[in-house]
Design a protein around this motif. Sequence first.
Motif, PDB file in Angstrom:
ATOM      1  N   SER A  79       0.815  -1.219   0.000  1.00 16.15           N
ATOM      2  CA  SER A  79       0.000   0.000   0.000  1.00 16.15           C
ATOM      3  C   SER A  79       0.850   1.272   0.000  1.00 16.15           C
ATOM      4  N   LYS A  80       2.152   1.129   0.093  1.00 15.42           N
ATOM      5  CA  LYS A  80       3.033   2.301   0.058  1.00 15.42           C
ATOM      6  C   LYS A  80       3.501   2.649  -1.354  1.00 15.42           C
ATOM      7  N   GLN A  81       3.003   1.924  -2.341  1.00 12.04           N
ATOM      8  CA  GLN A  81       3.356   2.257  -3.723  1.00 12.04           C
ATOM      9  C   GLN A  81       2.816   3.653  -4.049  1.00 12.04           C
ATOM     10  N   SER A  82       3.538   4.362  -4.860  1.00 11.54           N
ATOM     11  CA  SER A  82       3.079   5.683  -5.275  1.00 11.54           C
ATOM     12  C   SER A  82       1.928   5.543  -6.270  1.00 11.54           C
ATOM     13  N   ILE A  83       1.162   6.603  -6.412  1.00 12.38           N
ATOM     14  CA  ILE A  83       0.081   6.621  -7.400  1.00 12.38           C
ATOM     15  C   ILE A  83       0.667   6.368  -8.796  1.00 12.38           C
ATOM     16  N   LYS A  84       1.833   6.919  -9.044  1.00 11.85           N
ATOM     17  CA  LYS A  84       2.493   6.726 -10.343  1.00 11.85           C
ATOM     18  C   LYS A  84       2.793   5.246 -10.585  1.00 11.85           C
ATOM     19  N   GLN A  85       3.360   4.592  -9.598  1.00 14.07           N
ATOM     20  CA  GLN A  85       3.658   3.163  -9.730  1.00 14.07           C
ATOM     21  C   GLN A  85       2.377   2.355  -9.957  1.00 14.07           C
ATOM     22  N   LEU A  86       1.351   2.661  -9.185  1.00 10.53           N
ATOM     23  CA  LEU A  86       0.077   1.957  -9.322  1.00 10.53           C
ATOM     24  C   LEU A  86      -0.541   2.186 -10.695  1.00 10.53           C
ATOM     25  N   SER A  87      -0.493   3.441 -11.146  1.00  5.14           N
ATOM     26  CA  SER A  87      -1.101   3.771 -12.449  1.00  5.14           C
ATOM     27  C   SER A  87      -0.422   3.001 -13.583  1.00  5.14           C
ATOM     28  N   GLU A  88       0.893   2.829 -13.487  1.00  6.56           N
ATOM     29  CA  GLU A  88       1.620   2.066 -14.509  1.00  6.56           C
ATOM     30  C   GLU A  88       1.204   0.587 -14.489  1.00  6.56           C
ATOM     31  N   LYS A  89       0.976   0.051 -13.297  1.00  6.09           N
ATOM     32  CA  LYS A  89       0.627  -1.367 -13.179  1.00  6.09           C
ATOM     33  C   LYS A  89      -0.789  -1.673 -13.642  1.00  6.09           C
ATOM     34  N   ILE A  90      -1.683  -0.682 -13.539  1.00  8.20           N
ATOM     35  CA  ILE A  90      -3.071  -0.936 -13.955  1.00  8.20           C
ATOM     36  C   ILE A  90      -3.410  -0.280 -15.290  1.00  8.20           C
ATOM     37  N   ASN A  91      -2.401   0.317 -15.926  1.00 14.51           N
ATOM     38  CA  ASN A  91      -2.544   0.938 -17.252  1.00 14.51           C
ATOM     39  C   ASN A  91      -3.573   2.069 -17.296  1.00 14.51           C
ATOM     40  N   LEU A  92      -3.501   2.944 -16.307  1.00 15.35           N
ATOM     41  CA  LEU A  92      -4.305   4.169 -16.290  1.00 15.35           C
ATOM     42  C   LEU A  92      -3.366   5.336 -15.995  1.00 15.35           C
ATOM     43  N   SER A  93      -3.825   6.523 -16.293  1.00  9.76           N
ATOM     44  CA  SER A  93      -3.016   7.687 -15.930  1.00  9.76           C
ATOM     45  C   SER A  93      -3.182   7.951 -14.425  1.00  9.76           C
ATOM     46  N   ILE A  94      -2.394   8.871 -13.914  1.00 14.23           N
ATOM     47  CA  ILE A  94      -2.346   9.128 -12.475  1.00 14.23           C
ATOM     48  C   ILE A  94      -3.687   9.602 -11.907  1.00 14.23           C
ATOM     49  N   THR A  95      -4.332  10.557 -12.562  1.00 15.45           N
ATOM     50  CA  THR A  95      -5.580  11.110 -12.022  1.00 15.45           C
ATOM     51  C   THR A  95      -6.689  10.061 -11.913  1.00 15.45           C
ATOM     52  N   PRO A  96      -6.988   9.296 -12.963  1.00 13.07           N
ATOM     53  CA  PRO A  96      -8.026   8.264 -12.809  1.00 13.07           C
ATOM     54  C   PRO A  96      -7.666   7.200 -11.766  1.00 13.07           C
ATOM     55  N   THR A  97      -6.385   6.892 -11.652  1.00 13.39           N
ATOM     56  CA  THR A  97      -5.950   5.924 -10.637  1.00 13.39           C
ATOM     57  C   THR A  97      -6.251   6.470  -9.250  1.00 13.39           C
ATOM     58  N   HIS A  98      -5.887   7.715  -9.024  1.00 16.14           N
ATOM     59  CA  HIS A  98      -6.138   8.357  -7.728  1.00 16.14           C
ATOM     60  C   HIS A  98      -7.640   8.416  -7.440  1.00 16.14           C
ATOM     61  N   GLU A  99      -8.435   8.743  -8.435  1.00 17.73           N
ATOM     62  CA  GLU A  99      -9.893   8.814  -8.261  1.00 17.73           C
ATOM     63  C   GLU A  99     -10.476   7.444  -7.913  1.00 17.73           C
ATOM     64  N   ARG A 100      -9.961   6.393  -8.543  1.00 14.83           N
ATOM     65  CA  ARG A 100     -10.436   5.036  -8.241  1.00 14.83           C
ATOM     66  C   ARG A 100     -10.093   4.649  -6.799  1.00 14.83           C
ATOM     67  N   ILE A 101      -8.894   4.990  -6.367  1.00 13.51           N
ATOM     68  CA  ILE A 101      -8.500   4.685  -4.986  1.00 13.51           C
ATOM     69  C   ILE A 101      -9.434   5.386  -4.016  1.00 13.51           C
TER      70      ILE A 101
END
Length: 153
Positions: free
Chosen positions: A19-41
């Motif tokens: 859970s300490k992964q950055s939004i950037k790291q997460l967004s790359e792993k789920i193939n979304l940009s940073i903003t939609p990834t953050h919104e989903r979280i």
Amino acid sequence: MIQLDATDVLLINELQKDSKQSIKQLSEKINLSITPTHERIKKIEASGIIRKYVALVDQELVGKKFTVFCQVTLIKHQESSFKEFEKYIAPFNEIQEVSYIAGNYDYLLKIVLNDMKDYQEFIMHKISQLKVISNIQSSFVINQIKNETKIFL
């Protein structure tokens, strides 16, 4: 039940891994940009699917080498007894988990302590003081084979 799409499941699985992964790291792993990834979280957190983030501590490295599972039976099966028991045990930090169960016992407690002496003190001076308990049976962990926190989706 809350419906999750494949991307939500991927995101939750990644957060459960680390859970300490950055939004950037997460967004790359789920193939979304940073903003939609953050919104989903934020949406997943707001829904209650993710209740909180914690650090998992190695209990042996901090001296908590003794794990006990206690099966507790109450004297009477009435609402007031259940409430009294649950309220009484809630503040004890030694108790990691409490489950109301079906079968020969009413509750299953997971208790983590330093050693057998601490367990004896805990039972004698804390748990056994409650008058609604009729029986306590304990099983001691010899070796923990598996301990997962991840919920598989």
